[in-house]
Design an enzyme around this catalytic site. Sequence first.
Site, PDB file in Angstrom:
ATOM      1  N   GLU A   1       0.826  -1.202   0.000  1.00  0.00           N
ATOM      2  CA  GLU A   1       0.000   0.000   0.000  1.00  0.00           C
ATOM      3  C   GLU A   1       0.865   1.259   0.000  1.00  0.00           C
ATOM      4  OE1 GLU A   1      -4.167  -0.345   0.564  1.00  0.00           O
ATOM      5  OE2 GLU A   1      -2.812  -0.931  -1.050  1.00  0.00           O
TER       6      GLU A   1
ATOM      7  N   THR B   1      -4.388   7.223  -6.455  1.00  0.00           N
ATOM      8  CA  THR B   1      -4.493   7.307  -4.998  1.00  0.00           C
ATOM      9  C   THR B   1      -3.606   8.413  -4.437  1.00  0.00           C
ATOM     10  OG1 THR B   1      -4.959   4.930  -4.912  1.00  0.00           O
ATOM     11  CG2 THR B   1      -4.305   5.989  -2.858  1.00  0.00           C
TER      12      THR B   1
END
Length: 310
Positions: A128, A181
Amino acid sequence: MKKVRVFAPASIANMGCGFDVIGLALDEVGDILEITQSEGDGLTITNRSNVPLPDDIEKNVITPVVRSFLRRIGKTAQIDVCICEKIFPGSGIGSSAASSAAAAYGMNELFGCPLSEEELVLCAMEGENLASGGYHADNAAPALLGGIVLIRGYEPLDIVSLPVPGNFYCAVVHPDIVVATKEAREILPKAVPMHDAVRQWGNVGGLVAGLYSGNIDLIGRSMQDFVAEPYRKQFIPGFDELRKKVLDSGALAMNISGSGPSVFALCDHKNKANAAGWVLKQHFESLGIHSNVYVVKVSNKGAKLTGITI
């Protein structure tokens, strides 16, 4: 030589009010990896999905997950990963988390499960971080563990599994819009006004209380976001109008899924989720934007083996 085939589900981060601390797993949709362990010291990643991915493994989220796992257990091995099915990156339903969770889970199975669930989440968070420039677990934890997960704290990592009502469904629309993101995180303010913070805290408490008590109305009215949504909704055409239509169709709540551009509607019945899904798709079609819609149950199942060869 050992080989495992692993599935990890798509996920929805935040659930409105729970920025970086709450996420849920979705049924049926997800990533499938085949991971092979043999003697040696190296890593290869082969993409056999229909989703284009970087050829450079240093840009693949699987790489830091595998390395973190091996470092934690103090071993070396030749690891060959084949990506069989892949959520499209930038979809807003946990694409990087699904691969990261599948890689962490599969590695643990190959080596006899030496790491705890929390340690696997820490490994998955390395992926992530590569994808978004931050260590967060609101997608990775539900992708690994399933259900609805609260990350109470990050220092140290403290994960709480929350009750999942048996009739919870999500309608999720993924419009053909790309929202990176990193960009979606950079647009957020560095400080939150106290008034908004107090409202957000109240909603997080209400959401958790609603899940534990089974109070569906409380869950719905608690899923309001005063921190990220006011800034991120600009990436989604007609967001406010869409929310009104979705709520009018019978959904409990509608929010941005993670950083977007996907939008989800939480419903307490499959028929309502189908109706919300139709509204979501029609909205983007009216704007000339192609989209894919999923109507799936909120899943209690996280990453799992679908095959093993020894």
